[in-house]
Design a protein around this motif. Structure first.
Motif, PDB file in Angstrom:
ATOM      1  N   ARG A 181       0.839  -1.198   0.000  1.00 29.56           N
ATOM      2  CA  ARG A 181       0.000   0.000   0.000  1.00 29.56           C
ATOM      3  C   ARG A 181       0.869   1.242   0.000  1.00 29.56           C
ATOM      4  O   ARG A 181       2.025   1.221   0.398  1.00 29.56           O
ATOM      5  CB  ARG A 181      -0.938   0.010   1.201  1.00 29.56           C
ATOM      6  CG  ARG A 181      -0.231   0.058   2.546  1.00 29.56           C
ATOM      7  CD  ARG A 181      -1.210   0.122   3.714  1.00 29.56           C
ATOM      8  NE  ARG A 181      -1.747   1.436   3.895  1.00 29.56           N
ATOM      9  CZ  ARG A 181      -1.166   2.405   4.620  1.00 29.56           C
ATOM     10  NH1 ARG A 181      -0.027   2.193   5.211  1.00 29.56           N
ATOM     11  NH2 ARG A 181      -1.739   3.564   4.749  1.00 29.56           N
ATOM     12  N   ARG A 182       0.273   2.306  -0.455  1.00 31.46           N
ATOM     13  CA  ARG A 182       0.953   3.593  -0.457  1.00 31.46           C
ATOM     14  C   ARG A 182       1.197   4.029   0.987  1.00 31.46           C
ATOM     15  O   ARG A 182       0.286   4.001   1.811  1.00 31.46           O
ATOM     16  CB  ARG A 182       0.105   4.616  -1.196  1.00 31.46           C
ATOM     17  CG  ARG A 182       0.811   5.924  -1.387  1.00 31.46           C
ATOM     18  CD  ARG A 182      -0.006   6.853  -2.256  1.00 31.46           C
ATOM     19  NE  ARG A 182       0.646   8.139  -2.266  1.00 31.46           N
ATOM     20  CZ  ARG A 182       0.649   8.947  -3.309  1.00 31.46           C
ATOM     21  NH1 ARG A 182       0.034   8.595  -4.411  1.00 31.46           N
ATOM     22  NH2 ARG A 182       1.262  10.108  -3.242  1.00 31.46           N
ATOM     23  N   GLU A 183       2.426   4.438   1.289  1.00 30.03           N
ATOM     24  CA  GLU A 183       2.788   4.791   2.663  1.00 30.03           C
ATOM     25  C   GLU A 183       2.177   6.106   3.115  1.00 30.03           C
ATOM     26  O   GLU A 183       1.756   6.232   4.263  1.00 30.03           O
ATOM     27  CB  GLU A 183       4.310   4.872   2.783  1.00 30.03           C
ATOM     28  CG  GLU A 183       4.814   5.182   4.172  1.00 30.03           C
ATOM     29  CD  GLU A 183       4.595   4.058   5.165  1.00 30.03           C
ATOM     30  OE1 GLU A 183       3.702   4.188   6.029  1.00 30.03           O
ATOM     31  OE2 GLU A 183       5.301   3.051   5.074  1.00 30.03           O
ATOM     32  N   ASP A 184       2.103   7.085   2.223  1.00 24.20           N
ATOM     33  CA  ASP A 184       1.691   8.434   2.634  1.00 24.20           C
ATOM     34  C   ASP A 184       0.211   8.706   2.414  1.00 24.20           C
ATOM     35  O   ASP A 184      -0.212   9.845   2.356  1.00 24.20           O
ATOM     36  CB  ASP A 184       2.528   9.487   1.908  1.00 24.20           C
ATOM     37  CG  ASP A 184       2.323   9.470   0.401  1.00 24.20           C
ATOM     38  OD1 ASP A 184       1.670   8.523  -0.111  1.00 24.20           O
ATOM     39  OD2 ASP A 184       2.821  10.383  -0.279  1.00 24.20           O
ATOM     40  N   ALA A 185      -0.588   7.653   2.295  1.00 26.71           N
ATOM     41  CA  ALA A 185      -2.025   7.835   2.079  1.00 26.71           C
ATOM     42  C   ALA A 185      -2.782   6.890   3.008  1.00 26.71           C
ATOM     43  O   ALA A 185      -2.192   6.070   3.700  1.00 26.71           O
ATOM     44  CB  ALA A 185      -2.383   7.557   0.618  1.00 26.71           C
ATOM     45  N   SER A 186      -4.085   6.991   2.977  1.00 25.58           N
ATOM     46  CA  SER A 186      -4.891   6.106   3.814  1.00 25.58           C
ATOM     47  C   SER A 186      -4.721   4.665   3.352  1.00 25.58           C
ATOM     48  O   SER A 186      -4.224   4.392   2.265  1.00 25.58           O
ATOM     49  CB  SER A 186      -6.366   6.513   3.726  1.00 25.58           C
ATOM     50  OG  SER A 186      -6.882   6.158   2.463  1.00 25.58           O
ATOM     51  N   GLY A 187      -5.167   3.737   4.185  1.00 29.03           N
ATOM     52  CA  GLY A 187      -5.067   2.316   3.858  1.00 29.03           C
ATOM     53  C   GLY A 187      -5.860   1.915   2.633  1.00 29.03           C
ATOM     54  O   GLY A 187      -5.786   0.769   2.195  1.00 29.03           O
ATOM     55  N   ASP A 188      -6.629   2.836   2.075  1.00 26.21           N
ATOM     56  CA  ASP A 188      -7.436   2.521   0.898  1.00 26.21           C
ATOM     57  C   ASP A 188      -6.613   2.459  -0.386  1.00 26.21           C
ATOM     58  O   ASP A 188      -7.085   1.941  -1.385  1.00 26.21           O
ATOM     59  CB  ASP A 188      -8.553   3.559   0.728  1.00 26.21           C
ATOM     60  CG  ASP A 188      -9.546   3.503   1.879  1.00 26.21           C
ATOM     61  OD1 ASP A 188      -9.635   2.465   2.548  1.00 26.21           O
ATOM     62  OD2 ASP A 188     -10.227   4.519   2.100  1.00 26.21           O
ATOM     63  N   VAL A 189      -5.404   2.996  -0.399  1.00 28.84           N
ATOM     64  CA  VAL A 189      -4.582   3.013  -1.610  1.00 28.84           C
ATOM     65  C   VAL A 189      -3.690   1.770  -1.597  1.00 28.84           C
ATOM     66  O   VAL A 189      -2.543   1.797  -1.158  1.00 28.84           O
ATOM     67  CB  VAL A 189      -3.745   4.301  -1.724  1.00 28.84           C
ATOM     68  CG1 VAL A 189      -2.968   4.313  -3.032  1.00 28.84           C
ATOM     69  CG2 VAL A 189      -4.635   5.526  -1.621  1.00 28.84           C
ATOM     70  N   ILE A 190      -4.262   0.664  -2.057  1.00 24.32           N
ATOM     71  CA  ILE A 190      -3.564  -0.625  -2.087  1.00 24.32           C
ATOM     72  C   ILE A 190      -3.217  -0.932  -3.541  1.00 24.32           C
ATOM     73  O   ILE A 190      -4.085  -0.952  -4.409  1.00 24.32           O
ATOM     74  CB  ILE A 190      -4.439  -1.735  -1.486  1.00 24.32           C
ATOM     75  CG1 ILE A 190      -4.706  -1.428  -0.012  1.00 24.32           C
ATOM     76  CG2 ILE A 190      -3.774  -3.096  -1.654  1.00 24.32           C
ATOM     77  CD1 ILE A 190      -5.719  -2.340   0.637  1.00 24.32           C
ATOM     78  N   TYR A 191      -1.928  -1.162  -3.796  1.00 22.36           N
ATOM     79  CA  TYR A 191      -1.469  -1.416  -5.162  1.00 22.36           C
ATOM     80  C   TYR A 191      -1.525  -2.892  -5.540  1.00 22.36           C
ATOM     81  O   TYR A 191      -1.763  -3.231  -6.691  1.00 22.36           O
ATOM     82  CB  TYR A 191      -0.051  -0.893  -5.349  1.00 22.36           C
ATOM     83  CG  TYR A 191       0.052   0.611  -5.258  1.00 22.36           C
ATOM     84  CD1 TYR A 191      -0.673   1.437  -6.116  1.00 22.36           C
ATOM     85  CD2 TYR A 191       0.874   1.203  -4.316  1.00 22.36           C
ATOM     86  CE1 TYR A 191      -0.579   2.809  -6.034  1.00 22.36           C
ATOM     87  CE2 TYR A 191       0.982   2.587  -4.230  1.00 22.36           C
ATOM     88  CZ  TYR A 191       0.254   3.383  -5.087  1.00 22.36           C
ATOM     89  OH  TYR A 191       0.353   4.743  -5.008  1.00 22.36           O
ATOM     90  N   ALA A 192      -1.264  -3.795  -4.586  1.00 29.08           N
ATOM     91  CA  ALA A 192      -1.239  -5.226  -4.901  1.00 29.08           C
ATOM     92  C   ALA A 192      -1.548  -6.025  -3.640  1.00 29.08           C
ATOM     93  O   ALA A 192      -1.314  -5.561  -2.525  1.00 29.08           O
ATOM     94  CB  ALA A 192       0.128  -5.623  -5.449  1.00 29.08           C
ATOM     95  N   THR A 193      -2.096  -7.234  -3.828  1.00 30.30           N
ATOM     96  CA  THR A 193      -2.388  -8.139  -2.717  1.00 30.30           C
ATOM     97  C   THR A 193      -1.910  -9.544  -3.080  1.00 30.30           C
ATOM     98  O   THR A 193      -1.800  -9.883  -4.266  1.00 30.30           O
ATOM     99  CB  THR A 193      -3.897  -8.196  -2.415  1.00 30.30           C
ATOM    100  OG1 THR A 193      -4.567  -8.737  -3.551  1.00 30.30           O
ATOM    101  CG2 THR A 193      -4.453  -6.827  -2.089  1.00 30.30           C
ATOM    102  N   GLU A 194      -1.649 -10.346  -2.053  1.00 31.10           N
ATOM    103  CA  GLU A 194      -1.246 -11.739  -2.292  1.00 31.10           C
ATOM    104  C   GLU A 194      -1.536 -12.551  -1.034  1.00 31.10           C
ATOM    105  O   GLU A 194      -1.338 -12.076   0.090  1.00 31.10           O
ATOM    106  CB  GLU A 194       0.236 -11.826  -2.632  1.00 31.10           C
ATOM    107  CG  GLU A 194       0.715 -13.192  -3.051  1.00 31.10           C
ATOM    108  CD  GLU A 194       0.071 -13.694  -4.333  1.00 31.10           C
ATOM    109  OE1 GLU A 194      -0.203 -14.906  -4.406  1.00 31.10           O
ATOM    110  OE2 GLU A 194      -0.163 -12.895  -5.262  1.00 31.10           O
ATOM    111  N   SER A 195      -1.993 -13.783  -1.235  1.00 33.40           N
ATOM    112  CA  SER A 195      -2.184 -14.742  -0.150  1.00 33.40           C
ATOM    113  C   SER A 195      -1.202 -15.888  -0.372  1.00 33.40           C
ATOM    114  O   SER A 195      -1.086 -16.399  -1.492  1.00 33.40           O
ATOM    115  CB  SER A 195      -3.612 -15.295  -0.147  1.00 33.40           C
ATOM    116  OG  SER A 195      -4.524 -14.260   0.136  1.00 33.40           O
ATOM    117  N   VAL A 196      -0.502 -16.276   0.697  1.00 38.11           N
ATOM    118  CA  VAL A 196       0.507 -17.331   0.584  1.00 38.11           C
ATOM    119  C   VAL A 196       0.445 -18.241   1.800  1.00 38.11           C
ATOM    120  O   VAL A 196      -0.114 -17.876   2.837  1.00 38.11           O
ATOM    121  CB  VAL A 196       1.938 -16.749   0.459  1.00 38.11           C
ATOM    122  CG1 VAL A 196       2.138 -16.042  -0.863  1.00 38.11           C
ATOM    123  CG2 VAL A 196       2.269 -15.828   1.617  1.00 38.11           C
TER     124      VAL A 196
END
Length: 184
Positions: A135-150
């Motif tokens: 996620r973007r560091e300088d924004a709210s948790g809503d700005v997520i660029y990628a996800t992964e489950s492992v």
């Protein structure tokens, strides 16, 4: 391409030229980046090529090499060693921000924050199934660029690459790759 195997090379001191690592197109004499480095005896290293081959005037996004020293000793107990590299770019015209690599939510169990483009972090975590976001560091948790489950096995070591370009699809879309490295 990628590899999870390591190649043993003889030690060469700086005074003798050390090693020069080059990233280039195999079909062209053009070199995108090169680094001369004395690789330490009895050590392990990973090189990551990241950035854009065609970057226009956005020099901060240019293709480059990043050296990642790694400890390939299997972590004890139910632990997993992660080496995280920020190789994600925002779309053309927008500056790539620092990112956080973490579990989802406002109070993540594991978090590596404020990773700059080309930057790296190290994290020792518990093995087992887990969800991750970049996620973007300088924004709210809503700005997520990628996800992964492992599901990470105990005693393992991983290179984690956060890659891609914002708003791209297919091979260039933002992703989180977990590449398991061989242990010693």
């Amino acid at each position: 391409g990628d590899t999870t195997e390591f190649e043993e090379v003889p030690f060469i001191e700086n005074d003798d030229g050390a090693y020069t690592v080059i990233v280039k197109d195999p079909d062209s004499p053009e070199e995108y980046d090169a680094e001369n480095r004395e690789l330490q005896k009895d050590s392990h290293s990973v090189y990551v090529a990241l950035g854009l081959e065609t970057f226009g005037t956005e020099f901060a996004k240019r293709l480059r090499l990043v050296h990642v020293p790694v400890d390939r000793a299997a972590p004890l107990g139910n632990k997993v060693q992660l080496y995280i590299v920020h190789a994600f770019n925002r779309k053309t015209g927008l500056q790539t921000p620092n990112i956080a690599f973490q579990n989802p939510g406002d109070n993540p169990q594991n978090r590596a924050g404020n990773i700059e483009f080309g930057g790296k972090r190290q994290m020792l975590i518990d093995s087992g199934p887990s969800d991750w976001i970049a996620r973007r560091e300088d924004a709210s948790g809503d700005v997520i660029y990628a996800t992964e489950s492992v599901n990470l096995p105990p005693g393992s070591v991983y290179l984690v690459l956060i890659t891609g370009t914002e708003d791209e699809v297919g091979a260039a879309e933002p992703q989180i790759y977990f590449l398991q490295l061989s242990t010693t």
